[in-house]
Design an enzyme around this catalytic site. Structure first.
Site, PDB file in Angstrom:
ATOM      1  N   GLY A   8       0.800  -1.219   0.000  1.00  0.00           N
ATOM      2  CA  GLY A   8       0.000   0.000   0.000  1.00  0.00           C
ATOM      3  C   GLY A   8       0.836   1.273   0.000  1.00  0.00           C
ATOM      4  O   GLY A   8       1.845   1.387  -0.694  1.00  0.00           O
ATOM      5  N   ASP A  24       7.546  -3.964   9.059  1.00  0.00           N
ATOM      6  CA  ASP A  24       6.146  -4.409   8.998  1.00  0.00           C
ATOM      7  C   ASP A  24       5.946  -5.612   9.915  1.00  0.00           C
ATOM      8  O   ASP A  24       6.874  -6.393  10.123  1.00  0.00           O
ATOM      9  CB  ASP A  24       5.757  -4.778   7.560  1.00  0.00           C
ATOM     10  CG  ASP A  24       4.267  -4.577   7.300  1.00  0.00           C
ATOM     11  OD1 ASP A  24       3.903  -3.586   6.628  1.00  0.00           O
ATOM     12  OD2 ASP A  24       3.453  -5.407   7.775  1.00  0.00           O
ATOM     13  N   ASP A  78       6.672  -5.252  15.091  1.00  0.00           N
ATOM     14  CA  ASP A  78       5.393  -4.624  15.437  1.00  0.00           C
ATOM     15  C   ASP A  78       5.700  -3.259  16.061  1.00  0.00           C
ATOM     16  O   ASP A  78       6.353  -3.186  17.108  1.00  0.00           O
ATOM     17  CB  ASP A  78       4.646  -5.530  16.431  1.00  0.00           C
ATOM     18  CG  ASP A  78       3.252  -5.008  16.757  1.00  0.00           C
ATOM     19  OD1 ASP A  78       3.058  -3.769  16.779  1.00  0.00           O
ATOM     20  OD2 ASP A  78       2.355  -5.838  16.993  1.00  0.00           O
ATOM     21  N   VAL A  79       5.209  -2.185  15.434  1.00  0.00           N
ATOM     22  CA  VAL A  79       5.566  -0.834  15.898  1.00  0.00           C
ATOM     23  C   VAL A  79       4.992  -0.498  17.271  1.00  0.00           C
ATOM     24  O   VAL A  79       5.407   0.488  17.882  1.00  0.00           O
ATOM     25  CB  VAL A  79       5.115   0.257  14.895  1.00  0.00           C
ATOM     26  CG1 VAL A  79       5.854   0.124  13.576  1.00  0.00           C
ATOM     27  CG2 VAL A  79       3.596   0.248  14.685  1.00  0.00           C
ATOM     28  N   ASN A  87       3.965   5.226   9.076  1.00  0.00           N
ATOM     29  CA  ASN A  87       2.849   4.943   8.168  1.00  0.00           C
ATOM     30  C   ASN A  87       1.999   3.754   8.619  1.00  0.00           C
ATOM     31  O   ASN A  87       0.819   3.675   8.262  1.00  0.00           O
ATOM     32  CB  ASN A  87       3.423   4.693   6.765  1.00  0.00           C
ATOM     33  CG  ASN A  87       2.430   4.002   5.863  1.00  0.00           C
ATOM     34  OD1 ASN A  87       1.534   4.627   5.304  1.00  0.00           O
ATOM     35  ND2 ASN A  87       2.587   2.674   5.707  1.00  0.00           N
ATOM     36  N   ARG A 141     -16.055   6.198  12.856  1.00  0.00           N
ATOM     37  CA  ARG A 141     -14.614   6.431  12.940  1.00  0.00           C
ATOM     38  C   ARG A 141     -14.189   6.727  14.388  1.00  0.00           C
ATOM     39  O   ARG A 141     -13.206   7.414  14.597  1.00  0.00           O
ATOM     40  CB  ARG A 141     -14.184   7.624  12.074  1.00  0.00           C
ATOM     41  CG  ARG A 141     -14.573   7.555  10.616  1.00  0.00           C
ATOM     42  CD  ARG A 141     -13.733   6.498   9.901  1.00  0.00           C
ATOM     43  NE  ARG A 141     -13.795   6.676   8.460  1.00  0.00           N
ATOM     44  CZ  ARG A 141     -14.742   6.211   7.670  1.00  0.00           C
ATOM     45  NH1 ARG A 141     -15.753   5.532   8.184  1.00  0.00           N
ATOM     46  NH2 ARG A 141     -14.691   6.396   6.360  1.00  0.00           N
ATOM     47  N   TYR A 187     -10.693   4.947  14.904  1.00  0.00           N
ATOM     48  CA  TYR A 187      -9.744   5.337  13.839  1.00  0.00           C
ATOM     49  C   TYR A 187      -9.566   6.859  13.793  1.00  0.00           C
ATOM     50  O   TYR A 187      -8.439   7.367  13.821  1.00  0.00           O
ATOM     51  CB  TYR A 187     -10.257   4.811  12.495  1.00  0.00           C
ATOM     52  CG  TYR A 187      -9.325   5.063  11.341  1.00  0.00           C
ATOM     53  CD1 TYR A 187      -8.180   4.290  11.168  1.00  0.00           C
ATOM     54  CD2 TYR A 187      -9.579   6.071  10.417  1.00  0.00           C
ATOM     55  CE1 TYR A 187      -7.320   4.525  10.100  1.00  0.00           C
ATOM     56  CE2 TYR A 187      -8.731   6.306   9.351  1.00  0.00           C
ATOM     57  CZ  TYR A 187      -7.604   5.528   9.187  1.00  0.00           C
ATOM     58  OH  TYR A 187      -6.755   5.761   8.132  1.00  0.00           O
ATOM     59  N   GLU A 189      -6.528   4.097  -3.026  1.00  0.00           N
ATOM     60  CA  GLU A 189      -6.793   2.715  -3.482  1.00  0.00           C
ATOM     61  C   GLU A 189      -5.773   1.748  -2.879  1.00  0.00           C
ATOM     62  O   GLU A 189      -4.701   1.553  -3.423  1.00  0.00           O
ATOM     63  CB  GLU A 189      -6.680   2.631  -5.010  1.00  0.00           C
ATOM     64  CG  GLU A 189      -7.645   3.504  -5.768  1.00  0.00           C
ATOM     65  CD  GLU A 189      -9.064   2.945  -5.803  1.00  0.00           C
ATOM     66  OE1 GLU A 189      -9.333   1.950  -5.113  1.00  0.00           O
ATOM     67  OE2 GLU A 189      -9.891   3.535  -6.519  1.00  0.00           O
ATOM     68  N   MET A 203      -6.408  -1.680   2.532  1.00  0.00           N
ATOM     69  CA  MET A 203      -7.176  -1.167   3.670  1.00  0.00           C
ATOM     70  C   MET A 203      -8.483  -0.553   3.180  1.00  0.00           C
ATOM     71  O   MET A 203      -9.559  -0.823   3.724  1.00  0.00           O
ATOM     72  CB  MET A 203      -6.381  -0.109   4.439  1.00  0.00           C
ATOM     73  CG  MET A 203      -7.145   0.496   5.600  1.00  0.00           C
ATOM     74  SD  MET A 203      -6.324   1.913   6.343  1.00  0.00           S
ATOM     75  CE  MET A 203      -5.206   1.127   7.472  1.00  0.00           C
TER      76      MET A 203
HETATM   77  P1  NAD Z   1      -2.548  -1.219   4.330  1.00  0.00           P
HETATM   78  O1  NAD Z   1      -3.406  -1.990   5.262  1.00  0.00           O
HETATM   79  O2  NAD Z   1      -2.602  -1.553   2.870  1.00  0.00           O
HETATM   80  O3  NAD Z   1      -1.016  -1.255   4.808  1.00  0.00           O
HETATM   81  C1  NAD Z   1      -0.681  -1.055   6.162  1.00  0.00           C
HETATM   82  C2  NAD Z   1       0.574  -1.833   6.474  1.00  0.00           C
HETATM   83  O4  NAD Z   1       0.885  -1.609   7.858  1.00  0.00           O
HETATM   84  C3  NAD Z   1       0.389  -3.344   6.295  1.00  0.00           C
HETATM   85  O5  NAD Z   1       1.468  -3.888   5.552  1.00  0.00           O
HETATM   86  C4  NAD Z   1       0.356  -3.878   7.722  1.00  0.00           C
HETATM   87  O6  NAD Z   1       0.862  -5.200   7.840  1.00  0.00           O
HETATM   88  C5  NAD Z   1       1.237  -2.865   8.441  1.00  0.00           C
HETATM   89  N1  NAD Z   1       0.967  -2.815   9.890  1.00  0.00           N
HETATM   90  C6  NAD Z   1      -0.238  -2.793  10.508  1.00  0.00           C
HETATM   91  N2  NAD Z   1      -0.073  -2.804  11.833  1.00  0.00           N
HETATM   92  C7  NAD Z   1       1.270  -2.827  12.071  1.00  0.00           C
HETATM   93  C8  NAD Z   1       2.060  -2.865  13.243  1.00  0.00           C
HETATM   94  N3  NAD Z   1       1.503  -2.868  14.475  1.00  0.00           N
HETATM   95  N4  NAD Z   1       3.404  -2.881  13.119  1.00  0.00           N
HETATM   96  C9  NAD Z   1       3.986  -2.874  11.896  1.00  0.00           C
HETATM   97  N5  NAD Z   1       3.288  -2.865  10.744  1.00  0.00           N
HETATM   98  C10 NAD Z   1       1.934  -2.842  10.833  1.00  0.00           C
HETATM   99  O7  NAD Z   1      -2.939   0.319   4.574  1.00  0.00           O
HETATM  100  P2  NAD Z   1      -2.706   1.631   3.687  1.00  0.00           P
HETATM  101  O8  NAD Z   1      -4.007   1.960   3.058  1.00  0.00           O
HETATM  102  O9  NAD Z   1      -1.466   1.530   2.859  1.00  0.00           O
HETATM  103  O10 NAD Z   1      -2.505   2.692   4.861  1.00  0.00           O
HETATM  104  C11 NAD Z   1      -1.238   3.178   5.264  1.00  0.00           C
HETATM  105  C12 NAD Z   1      -1.463   4.349   6.213  1.00  0.00           C
HETATM  106  O11 NAD Z   1      -2.245   5.351   5.548  1.00  0.00           O
HETATM  107  C13 NAD Z   1      -2.239   3.983   7.474  1.00  0.00           C
HETATM  108  O12 NAD Z   1      -1.719   4.688   8.576  1.00  0.00           O
HETATM  109  C14 NAD Z   1      -3.649   4.436   7.170  1.00  0.00           C
HETATM  110  O13 NAD Z   1      -4.381   4.720   8.321  1.00  0.00           O
HETATM  111  C15 NAD Z   1      -3.360   5.688   6.350  1.00  0.00           C
HETATM  112  N6  NAD Z   1      -4.460   6.091   5.483  1.00  0.00           N
HETATM  113  C16 NAD Z   1      -4.944   5.265   4.504  1.00  0.00           C
HETATM  114  C17 NAD Z   1      -6.003   5.700   3.722  1.00  0.00           C
HETATM  115  C18 NAD Z   1      -6.578   4.835   2.640  1.00  0.00           C
HETATM  116  O14 NAD Z   1      -7.652   5.190   2.090  1.00  0.00           O
HETATM  117  N7  NAD Z   1      -5.962   3.750   2.237  1.00  0.00           N
HETATM  118  C19 NAD Z   1      -6.577   6.965   3.930  1.00  0.00           C
HETATM  119  C20 NAD Z   1      -6.062   7.771   4.927  1.00  0.00           C
HETATM  120  C21 NAD Z   1      -4.996   7.332   5.711  1.00  0.00           C
END
Ligand code: NAD
Length: 261
Positions: free
Chosen positions: A19, A39, A64-65, A91, A153, A156, A190, A193
């Site tokens: 992502g 990750d 794990d962060v 992220n 939300r 979140y 896109e 998530m």
């Molecule tokens: P995603 O789920 O595709 O990717 C998130 C990644 O974070 C995954 O690879 C997951 O394994 C990893 N992850 C989750 N928890 C973790 C942890 N505790 N330690 C380490 N790694 C962990 O999500 P995305 O859509 O790429 O989102 C990335 C960021 O962008 C997130 O913070 C999300 O909240 C934010 N965001 C996404 C959107 C959206 O529409 N996709 C919109 C606004 C904000």
């Protein structure tokens, strides 16, 4: 004659297996950096890192962060491998979209652990390493849901609103020492998530509510993050950049009025 070329910069990107995080890693690689991808999903992380095809410049770390000991180990591994950290992108994030009454305390904690505790823990662990080379840049990935409240939300949106405030706290304290901290607040993008939580009706609603009438791409978020980590942003500190097609700006931009105009 001794070489005066500057050292290769190093980025620490959490949630880098897929992502937005993976796109951010790719942006840094294209800009000449070395990248640590952090990750907690090993099954996605290691194949994704291998597919980048640059093993000498990419370090995947299963971590794990939200667990301080694991983050400390990951930071140590990056220092041993690359010797420095210049940019941290917090992220990694998770989403639970439920109404207040349906959100369990465990779900609330799960979201806070990753989305809020993670950036606190990672920034605290990385900052001393950045300071050995005079400073660096941190970007926290928040969300439009941290700027505007929305149904379902509660966990979140609250985690992302708190992350925006954490960004400002970090910016004022760490700015003194030479570390800039900013946030990027993406609109819908896109990714996996988004697929999990946006059905067809929700997608149509977003198209109506966003002035640019589309979702963002992972590359569009990554280029904003890259900019904030670059020397071009050297005086930007403590800011939230919404990368959302105008969604945040359109407060009372009622879809019906826009359609009629
Ligand atoms: P995603 O789920 O595709 O990717 C998130 C990644 O974070 C995954 O690879 C997951 O394994 C990893 N992850 C989750 N928890 C973790 C942890 N505790 N330690 C380490 N790694 C962990 O999500 P995305 O859509 O790429 O989102 C990335 C960021 O962008 C997130 O913070 C999300 O909240 C934010 N965001 C996404 C959107 C959206 O529409 N996709 C919109 C606004 C904000």
């Amino acid at each position: 004659m001794t070489s005066t070329s500057s050292p290769t910069r190093v980025a620490f990107v959490t949630g880098g297996a897929r992502g937005i995080g993976l796109a951010i890693g790719q942006w840094f690689l294209a800009d000449g950096w070395q990248v640590a991808l952090i990750d907690n999903n090993a099954e996605t992380l290691f194949p994704a890192a291998t597919a980048l095809g640059q093993p000498e410049r990419v370090l995947p770390l299963h971590c794990d962060v939200s667990i301080p000991e694991q983050v400390a180990q990951a930071v140590q591994a990056v220092v041993e491998r690359f010797g420095r950290i210049d940019a941290l992108v917090n992220n990694a994030g998770v989403a639970v979209f439920k109404r207040i009454g349906a959100t369990s305390f465990e779900e609330w904690r799960y979201v806070m652990n990753t989305n809020l505790d993670g950036p606190f823990i990672c920034t605290q662990a990385v900052a001393p390493v950045m300071l050995r080379n005079g400073g660096g840049a941190v970007v926290n990935i928040a969300s439009i849901s941290g700027l505007r409240a929305s149904t379902m939300r509660v966990a979140y949106g609250t985690s992302k609103g708190a992350l925006i405030h954490l960004t400002k706290q970090q910016a004022i304290e760490l700015g003194d020492a030479g570390i800039r901290v900013n946030a990027v607040a993406p609109g819908p993008v896109e990714t996996e998530m988004a697929k999990q939580v946006h059905d067809e009706t929700i997608r149509r609603d977003y198209f109506d509510a966003i002035p640019l009438r589309r979702y963002g791409s992972t590359e569009e978020i990554a280029s904003a993050v890259g900019y904030l980590c670059s020397p071009a942003a050297s005086y930007i500190n403590g800011q939230v950049l919404a990368v959302d097609g105008g969604f945040d700006a359109s407060g009372v931009g009622l879809p019906t009025l826009r359609k009629n105009s």
